[in-house]
Design a protein around this motif. Structure first.
Motif, PDB file in Angstrom:
ATOM      1  N   UNK A   1       0.714  -1.376  -0.061  1.00  0.00           N
ATOM      2  CA  UNK A   1       0.047  -0.084   0.118  1.00  0.00           C
ATOM      3  C   UNK A   1       0.847   1.412  -0.195  1.00  0.00           C
ATOM      4  N   UNK A   2       2.271   1.061   0.428  1.00  0.00           N
ATOM      5  CA  UNK A   2       3.153   2.375   0.617  1.00  0.00           C
ATOM      6  C   UNK A   2       3.830   2.632  -0.699  1.00  0.00           C
ATOM      7  N   UNK A   3       3.627   1.842  -1.586  1.00  0.00           N
ATOM      8  CA  UNK A   3       4.590   1.803  -2.812  1.00  0.00           C
ATOM      9  C   UNK A   3       6.104   1.139  -2.813  1.00  0.00           C
ATOM     10  N   UNK A   4       6.356   0.634  -1.493  1.00  0.00           N
ATOM     11  CA  UNK A   4       7.610  -0.115  -1.347  1.00  0.00           C
ATOM     12  C   UNK A   4       7.814  -1.222  -2.510  1.00  0.00           C
ATOM     13  N   UNK A   5       6.620  -1.834  -2.574  1.00  0.00           N
ATOM     14  CA  UNK A   5       6.625  -3.013  -3.461  1.00  0.00           C
ATOM     15  C   UNK A   5       6.920  -2.833  -4.848  1.00  0.00           C
ATOM     16  N   UNK A   6       6.373  -1.750  -5.204  1.00  0.00           N
ATOM     17  CA  UNK A   6       6.217  -1.288  -6.556  1.00  0.00           C
ATOM     18  C   UNK A   6       7.921  -0.717  -7.089  1.00  0.00           C
ATOM     19  N   UNK A   7       8.326  -0.040  -5.924  1.00  0.00           N
ATOM     20  CA  UNK A   7       9.920   0.320  -6.120  1.00  0.00           C
ATOM     21  C   UNK A   7      10.965  -0.865  -6.368  1.00  0.00           C
ATOM     22  N   UNK A   8      10.709  -1.720  -5.135  1.00  0.00           N
ATOM     23  CA  UNK A   8      11.524  -2.789  -5.532  1.00  0.00           C
ATOM     24  C   UNK A   8      11.488  -3.661  -6.478  1.00  0.00           C
ATOM     25  N   UNK A   9      10.252  -3.741  -7.096  1.00  0.00           N
ATOM     26  CA  UNK A   9       9.924  -4.626  -8.113  1.00  0.00           C
ATOM     27  C   UNK A   9      10.293  -3.881  -9.522  1.00  0.00           C
ATOM     28  N   UNK A  10      10.582  -2.574  -9.516  1.00  0.00           N
ATOM     29  CA  UNK A  10      11.005  -1.728 -11.074  1.00  0.00           C
ATOM     30  C   UNK A  10      12.141  -2.696 -11.426  1.00  0.00           C
ATOM     31  N   UNK A  11      13.201  -3.178 -10.926  1.00  0.00           N
ATOM     32  CA  UNK A  11      14.164  -3.817 -11.666  1.00  0.00           C
ATOM     33  C   UNK A  11      13.896  -5.371 -11.950  1.00  0.00           C
TER      34      UNK A  11
END
Length: 631
Positions: free
Chosen positions: A114-124
């Motif tokens: 919900x806070x975007x960490x999962x999206x940031x980590x998954x960018x790569x």
């Protein structure tokens, strides 16, 4: 790994600023807040606090049972009480999973979603992906500890804080501020790599003899020379440098595949020699088992070091009484109101530490080189300044000073003469060379707290976030979708390390104000210390399965119209989730008490979320508000 610089002439005894303080923790915090609560317990214990069922007498003369009733938990929140010395009235800290008013079940996996960490980590790696550690819970425990230390300090300075509030979600948003700012920077939003490139070759690389390794170069020349020696084409070397150098700020690093192919032709021992010859940093990825075997891993190691220089080390001269640089005048004054911090820092860790102290009320002065910090011009811009830079440094007073000159060093000493804390991130030995170490500055400001974000000594490897992840075992828990170890390109340790540095400064200020320390104080923090805090349960051998998502039975899967993260106890398969819309599943899971949340896939959308928008301000880009509130 090279050894850290010695701490002499500082003593090995620690000042314990919370001696005499009593802490009450609930007997059973909600499962989703267990890690954060344990971090608070661990850090306060190291500072001298005592725990027990009677550690809440400032609320009245009730029995231990009454205290337990008061601290009973309800929903995804818990209350921690910190009483002052001699059983004086103290502070109640409410620690929540979600911000106030959100009663839905909470856990680490759904917080990352919900806070975007999962999206940031998954960018790569092609899409949102959970980290393999309780990162946000560990971070929130540190933020909660900061709030309690700040409240205790405020009480000693004449303004008691009766209550404080922190949520894991707000701590996450505040800490990921540079990424959100860059994603929302006006007319120049960040150019995120498109999907075909997200899974392109990227560090870590694999040698011919099967060694997975990370590389680091802080300038283009070592990068160019190393890859040329490895045999990569000049065009591919040049085209990859920009993506590589920005990988941590963008959490993505699409590289030309020929670099990985060329590295795979060489044995690791030969690559080490080439790195030594060209100045490239190189580090083989190590396992948690490797890290557990290191001599510096002790389960009682502090996350930072707080040291006091005894009086006789000052040549027997008396230490003048410590006085704050400005009076503390009460609410709406924040806990650190009237205190002055001077910093000379770059990157993320140091500026984040002082931004935490600024958010708690301190006045921060940045010493920057003539012309300003070059990071001010890094795209994307917001109001003519780098959005990332502004997220860490907005509101700080700036003084441009050339510390390489005698006049510049005198200017630093004059600035420090009215300060309470000086914090720098210079290379080992640089402070002594400049004659700006703790002894030098103590002449200008007796009682100054000297803080240093420490890196191990030696020229190589550059001890940056990805390299420490590789060496410390963090990369062994943070894996690719294929299950291979790989450092996250999110600056996990820079962020946690910055919070720990701020915590250490708060502890030192409290030691000084309480009289627990009367000599010069120095606090040392490091990225390696941050890795120990993050991995403490794993280093103790409590979990032998690196790479497992934080919620052991957690699930991230598509629904009929989106993507959701589900915590333990769902009893649902990915195939079933795909049959109905997200809203249907979320309602069903929440009714059953199961944590579940939609996965944020674009962090630029966070400030527009109706539940999260109150926790952002807007000035050319969105910047998160501080994660605490006090009353």
């Amino acid at each position: 790994m090279t050894s850290a610089p010695p701490l002499s002439p500082l003593t090995t005894s620690e000042a314990l600023p919370l001696d005499g303080h009593l802490v009450h923790l609930p007997p059973a915090p909600p499962a989703g807040l267990a890690t954060a609560t344990e971090v608070v317990r661990d850090h306060l214990t190291r500072l001298g606090a005592r725990f027990g069922p009677d550690a809440g007498p400032w609320h009245g003369s009730g029995s231990p049972h009454t205290a337990h009733d008061r601290y009973a938990t309800a929903g995804p929140e818990t209350v921690i009480g910190l009483g002052g010395p001699h059983h004086s009235r103290g502070t109640d800290l409410t620690l929540r999973g979600w911000p106030a008013g959100d009663p839905t079940p909470f856990d680490e996996t759904t917080a990352q979603a919900a806070t975007g960490l999962m999206a940031l980590h998954g960018r790569a790696n092609g899409g949102p992906r959970p980290l393999g550690v309780d990162y946000l819970s560990t971070l929130a425990g540190t933020v909660a500890t900061q709030a309690l230390l700040a409240a205790a300090l405020s009480g000693l300075r004449g303004t008691p804080v009766r209550s404080a509030r922190v949520s894991v979600a707000e701590a996450a948003l505040f800490s990921l501020g540079p990424y959100v700012a860059a994603a929302t920077a006006g007319d120049e939003p960040e150019d995120t790599p498109s999907p075909p490139y997200r899974r392109a070759a990227r560090p870590p690389f694999l040698s011919a003899d099967g060694v997975r390794f990370e590389v680091e170069a802080l300038e283009v020349q070592p990068w160019r020379d190393f890859w040329r020696a490895v045999g990569a084409p000049a065009k591919d070397i040049a085209n990859s440098w920009r993506a590589f150098s920005a990988r941590s700020s963008r959490a993505a690093s699409p590289l030309i595949t020929t670099l990985a192919q060329c590295a795979a032709r060489h044995r690791y021992a030969d690559l080490l020699l080439l790195a030594e010859r060209t100045g490239m940093g190189i580090c083989a990825l190590r396992t948690l088992a490797d890290r557990r075997a290191d001599s510096d891993v002790r389960y009682d190691d502090d996350p930072w070091e707080l040291r006091e220089l005894p009086r006789d080390e000052d040549g027997g001269l008396p230490v003048p009484p410590y006085t704050s640089s400005r009076p503390h005048t009460g609410f709406p004054q924040l806990p650190l109101g009237g205190l002055r911090i001077v910093e000379s820092t770059r990157g993320v860790q140091g500026p984040l530490a002082t931004s935490v102290l600024q958010a708690l009320g301190a006045h921060v002065i940045r010493i920057e080189q003539p012309g300003g910090d070059p990071a001010r011009g890094a795209a994307p811009l917001a109001g003519g300044v780098s959005a990332r830079f502004a997220a860490l440094n907005a509101g700080k007073e700036v003084r441009e000073t050339d510390i390489r000159t005698a006049a510049g060093r005198r200017a630093v000493a004059e600035t420090v003469a009215e300060a309470d804390v000086f914090l720098h991130t210079w290379a080992p030995g640089e402070a002594a060379r400049l004659r700006l170490d703790e002894a030098d500055l103590a002449r200008a400001r007796p009682g100054l707290i000297y803080a240093w974000d420490r890196a191990p000594d030696g020229p190589r490897p550059p001890w940056t976030d990805p390299m420490v992840q590789a060496w410390s075992g963090v990369a062994d828990t943070v894996r690719t979708p294929e299950g291979t170890p790989a450092p996250s390109l999110v600056t996990l340790l820079d962020i946690l390390g910055g919070h720990l540095a701020a915590e250490s400064v708060l502890a030192a200020l409290l030691a000084r104000e309480s009289g627990a320390a009367t000599g010069r104080l120095r606090v040392d923090s490091s990225l390696l210390g941050a890795s120990r805090v993050l991995l403490r349960p794993l280093l103790r051998g409590l979990d032998e399965s690196p790479g497992t998502p934080p919620s052991k039975a957690g699930l991230v899967a598509p629904t009929a119209d989106g993507l959701i993260a589900v915590g333990a106890g769902a009893g649902t398969t990915p195939a079933e989730l795909a049959t109905e819309p997200s809203a249907t599943w979320l309602k069903r899971f929440h009714a059953a008490g199961v944590p579940a949340r939609e996965v944020v896939t674009d962090i630029a959308s966070l400030p527009q979320d109706s539940a999260l928008s109150p926790y952002f301000t807007h000035d050319g880009c969105a910047r998160p508000t501080p994660p605490w509130s006090f009353s």
